[in-house]
Design an enzyme around this catalytic site. Structure first.
Site, mmCIF file in Angstrom:
data_model
loop_
_atom_site.group_PDB
_atom_site.id
_atom_site.type_symbol
_atom_site.label_atom_id
_atom_site.label_comp_id
_atom_site.label_asym_id
_atom_site.label_seq_id
_atom_site.Cartn_x
_atom_site.Cartn_y
_atom_site.Cartn_z
ATOM 1 N N CYS A 178 44.132 24.345 40.719
ATOM 2 C CA CYS A 178 44.506 23.438 39.638
ATOM 3 C C CYS A 178 43.387 23.275 38.620
ATOM 4 C CB CYS A 178 44.820 22.067 40.216
ATOM 5 S SG CYS A 178 45.995 22.107 41.544
ATOM 6 N N ARG A 182 42.093 30.476 36.621
ATOM 7 C CA ARG A 182 41.903 29.889 37.943
ATOM 8 C C ARG A 182 43.113 30.106 38.839
ATOM 9 N NH1 ARG A 182 38.011 25.416 37.685
ATOM 10 N NH2 ARG A 182 39.195 24.244 39.195
ATOM 11 N N TRP A 209 48.454 24.437 40.993
ATOM 12 C CA TRP A 209 48.599 25.510 41.979
ATOM 13 C C TRP A 209 49.150 24.832 43.228
ATOM 14 C CZ3 TRP A 209 46.280 27.040 46.724
ATOM 15 C CH2 TRP A 209 46.403 28.397 47.031
ATOM 16 N N ASN A 265 43.223 17.108 40.908
ATOM 17 C CA ASN A 265 42.907 18.329 41.668
ATOM 18 C C ASN A 265 42.458 17.896 43.050
ATOM 19 O OD1 ASN A 265 43.303 19.730 39.367
ATOM 20 N ND2 ASN A 265 41.202 20.481 39.155
ATOM 21 N N GLY A 266 42.829 18.646 44.076
ATOM 22 C CA GLY A 266 42.399 18.300 45.429
ATOM 23 C C GLY A 266 43.605 17.994 46.301
ATOM 24 N N GLU A 290 36.685 46.000 50.794
ATOM 25 C CA GLU A 290 36.783 45.460 49.430
ATOM 26 C C GLU A 290 37.801 46.272 48.615
ATOM 27 O OE1 GLU A 290 36.125 42.843 48.052
ATOM 28 O OE2 GLU A 290 36.087 43.284 45.917
ATOM 29 N N LYS A 336 41.125 44.681 46.940
ATOM 30 C CA LYS A 336 41.422 44.802 45.503
ATOM 31 C C LYS A 336 42.838 45.336 45.320
ATOM 32 C CE LYS A 336 38.859 42.863 43.674
ATOM 33 N NZ LYS A 336 38.104 42.212 44.622
ATOM 34 N N GLU A 371 45.537 42.710 46.415
ATOM 35 C CA GLU A 371 45.675 41.475 45.629
ATOM 36 C C GLU A 371 46.266 41.713 44.246
ATOM 37 O OE1 GLU A 371 42.022 39.157 45.425
ATOM 38 O OE2 GLU A 371 40.824 40.900 44.910
ATOM 39 N N HIS A 425 42.015 54.572 67.510
ATOM 40 C CA HIS A 425 42.351 53.485 68.433
ATOM 41 C C HIS A 425 43.540 52.671 67.935
ATOM 42 C CE1 HIS A 425 38.889 54.430 70.818
ATOM 43 N NE2 HIS A 425 38.107 54.349 69.746
ATOM 44 N N LYS A 457 41.405 31.748 41.305
ATOM 45 C CA LYS A 457 40.031 32.214 41.098
ATOM 46 C C LYS A 457 39.038 31.350 41.839
ATOM 47 C CE LYS A 457 36.984 34.771 39.048
ATOM 48 N NZ LYS A 457 36.878 36.132 39.619
HETATM 49 C C1 G6P Z 1 39.268 33.450 45.757
HETATM 50 C C2 G6P Z 1 39.039 34.469 44.665
HETATM 51 C C3 G6P Z 1 38.257 35.638 45.210
HETATM 52 C C4 G6P Z 1 36.977 35.168 45.839
HETATM 53 C C5 G6P Z 1 37.217 34.093 46.901
HETATM 54 C C6 G6P Z 1 35.929 33.425 47.305
HETATM 55 O O1 G6P Z 1 40.131 33.956 46.717
HETATM 56 O O2 G6P Z 1 40.269 34.909 44.142
HETATM 57 O O3 G6P Z 1 37.976 36.551 44.172
HETATM 58 O O4 G6P Z 1 36.339 36.257 46.447
HETATM 59 O O5 G6P Z 1 38.042 33.063 46.362
HETATM 60 O O6 G6P Z 1 35.455 32.722 46.202
HETATM 61 P P1 G6P Z 1 33.953 32.448 45.851
HETATM 62 O O7 G6P Z 1 34.015 31.747 44.522
HETATM 63 O O8 G6P Z 1 33.428 31.528 46.927
HETATM 64 O O9 G6P Z 1 33.219 33.726 45.783
#
Ligand code: G6P
Length: 609
Positions: A2, A27, A74, A99-100, A482, A486, A489, A505, A604
């Site tokens: 949010c 975000r 969100w 927010n929260g 990673e 990517k 997501e 395995h 984000k």
């Molecule tokens: C969210 C973001 C990711 C990020 C993760 C951890 O899921 O979309 O891109 O890696 O949070 O966030 P941080 O800000 O702690 O790196």
């Protein structure tokens, strides 16, 4: 997650609030809303599901006001729906954005229903607005009403509250979720993130835990958790309003991938000499605090966790320091045994990830020797709560899928390896080697960005697939993780990463011509073993997509596609090869028409547990 924007001004604040919401879009959110106090001193509100531009389309052309609040939501409690979107309003009198998460919302809701309050949403937030309204009836003062209501809330919040009974006033409060005040001339603002307010100010006050702010056009008065009036410093932001512009790029993610050479160079600036890493880069106390460190515990989430996994190979292999790495949401509920003299390191691009912050608080209880944050958000809660800080200088990252924040975290970890390692197994020559390699890194990234067309040529092999497998060994295993993250997501293709030695395995059972298998194969001591693993895939009819060092003898054939990568030192390979996996995910997602910068359901900055 949010986002909040609010304003008290002499001018109409609607355009400021809408622009602020657009700047918070990165975000992640699913609905948005705005409320202002109009010329007749009534609360006017518009809300909508979907993007801010849909909200904009619904706004009454005559909607105007000099005091207002706005929100991107969100969904946590209650599905994405107009009635669940903020601002929430009680009896046409109090409007609120939040927010929260309010943990005791069900109890409060029951009590308020008995008092005759009507609920129009499924959210946890609505109880706050009723609670404040109830106190406003008693006190006739918005600040006093908010202050009286807050003790009944359990959970985390950042709040912006307005009432038509006091049209030139905005009250803000924070506990557990970030909130900043934007300082203008004859106008003031609030936001969950400075990015929202950069077009109107560059001067900010960062509220502390438990603060309540009384905001009018002419003044900002802040009270701490005990109710005492406090002065908080005004900080000048170095970010400019257009630092986060997309420019010539089609998506922020592509822009941010291409910014990596500069982001890495900025992260190294003033941190390395010709042969040594300056440990003051970690803060003035670094020399003292690092003196007795004998082990490292890294905690992070998502992409940042993958950076931590690579860091472990380096800390153990180069510095000979024991290192453990864990996702924050697990660490915070475990009862770990803490070895003496262990440095607790958090990695985070946002510095506001709720689980990572909770893990840091827990680490203090557990008695870790010292805490270090490696972070990309200078004024974040994580930075403020850590003894030592190393800022990655990636600049604003808008794409939800993290790219330049990740590679700069890896650079920061190499700096950490140097300063801790020199006290342990890393020789002066070893440190000089790291420094020299780091200097060459921006140029190497430029070179691999030049492979973009070759990566794009692979897109047709992925675009119609449901699944993909990513393989790597050693430091390339977290790189494969990673790469898989990517791809999943942003393209919504299910992707898994495996250490290549584990293939037989289990995952080998999945391999057939419908399962593209991506392998990262730099030239290192594990190459031969990786090649045998790739044979296992080929023998089962699998199709291989290999990023291979120019010196490797991996040949193309009907089942094997190879992109040849310029030779790089093993130490830098995780960073160099990650860039190629970012490009692969990006181009596959573009071909599927996906929402690259704001993938569905993701945020984000994850400020809730
Ligand atoms: C969210 C973001 C990711 C990020 C993760 C951890 O899921 O979309 O891109 O890696 O949070 O966030 P941080 O800000 O702690 O790196």
């Amino acid at each position: 997650m949010c986002g909040i924007v609010g304003a008290v001004a002499q001018r109409n604040v609607v355009p400021i609030l809408i622009e602020g919401l657009k700047r918070l879009e990165y975000r992640g959110y699913d609905s948005a809303g705005i409320a202002v106090i109009d010329h007749e001193h009534c609360l006017a509100r518009t809300r909508s599901v979907g993007k801010v531009r849909e909200l904009e389309g619904r706004l009454d052309a005559h909607m105007e006001g000099t005091t207002g609040i706005a929100h991107t939501r969100w969904a946590t409690h209650g599905r994405p729906a107009t009635e669940n979107a903020h601002p929430h309003i009680c009896r046409k009198t109090v409007a609120l954005v939040h927010n929260g998460i309010i943990e005791n919302h069900a109890t409060l809701r029951r009590a308020q229903m008995q008092l005759g309050y009507e609920f129009t949403s499924e959210t946890d937030t609505e109880v706050i607005v009723h609670e404040i309204y109830r106190r406003l009836e008693e006190t006739s003062d918005l600040l006093a009403a908010v202050r009286a209501a807050l003790p009944s809330l359990r959970g985390a919040y950042a709040l912006g509250v307005i009432t038509n009974r006091e049209p030139d006033r905005l009250v803000a409060a924070r506990r557990g979720s970030p909130l900043v005040i934007g300082v203008g001339i004859g106008e003031h603002f609030i936001a969950s993130d400075v990015a929202a307010l950069l077009p109107v100010t560059q001067r900010f006050i960062f509220l502390e835990e438990g603060d309540i702010a009384d905001v009018t056009r002419d003044a900002v008065t802040i009270y701490d958790a005990q109710g005492a009036r406090v002065e908080r410093p005004i900080k000048q932001s170095k970010l400019s309003a257009d630092a986060a512009a997309r420019g010539e790029y089609r998506h922020y993610m592509l822009k941010e991938i291409h910014e990596q050479p500069r982001a890495i160079a900025d992260t190294l600036e003033n941190r390395i000499g010709l042969e040594r890493v300056y440990e003051q880069a970690f803060g003035h106390a670094a020399t003292d605090l690092f003196a007795d460190i004998e082990a490292v515990q890294i905690v992070a989430c998502g992409t940042s966790y993958h950076a931590g996994l690579i860091g472990r190979y380096w800390l153990e292999g180069l510095a000979s320091l024991p290192c453990t790495v864990e996702v924050a949401s697990e660490f915070r509920y475990r009862k770990p045994r803490v070895a003496p003299h262990t440095l607790f390191v958090t990695l985070s691009q946002s510095g506001e990830t709720a689980d990572t912050l909770a893990a840091l608080a827990y680490a203090r209880e557990l008695g870790f020797a010292h805490t270090l944050a490696i972070c990309n958000a200078p004024e974040s809660s994580l930075v403020r709560g850590s003894e030592l800080v190393l800022m990655t200088q990636a600049g604003p990252e808008i794409g939800v899928a993290s790219t330049k924040a990740f590679t700069t975290q890896l650079v920061a970890l190499l700096l950490l390896v140097a300063v801790l390692g020199r006290r342990h197994a890393l020789s002066p020559e070893g440190e000089t080697h790291i420094v020299q390699l780091l200097r060459s890194l921006p140029g190497q990234i430029e070179q691999v960005l030049g492979l973009d067309a070759a990566v794009q040529a692979w897109v047709p092999f992925f675009a119609n697939k449901q699944h993909a497998l990513f393989l790597g060994r050693g430091t390339q295993y977290p790189v494969a993780m990673e790469g898989a993250l990517k791809l999943k997501e942003i393209s919504y293709i299910h992707a898994e990463a495996y250490p290549a030695g584990e293939l037989k395995h289990g995952p080998l059972a999945l391999v057939d011509s419908d399962m593209p298998v991506v392998a990262v194969a730099p030239n290192n001591e594990l190459l031969e073993k990786l090649q045998s693993n790739l044979q296992e895939v080929r023998a089962r009819g699998g199709e291989l997509f290999v990023f291979a060092d120019a010196q490797n003898a991996i040949r193309e054939d009907a089942q094997t596609h190879v992109i040849t990568v310029p030779p790089t030192d093993d130490l830098l390979a995780p960073i160099v090869y990650t860039v190629l996996l970012q490009l692969l995910a990006y181009h596959v997602a573009v071909s599927k028409g996906a929402d690259i910068d704001q993938p569905r359901n993701l945020a984000k900055s994850v400020t809730v547990e």
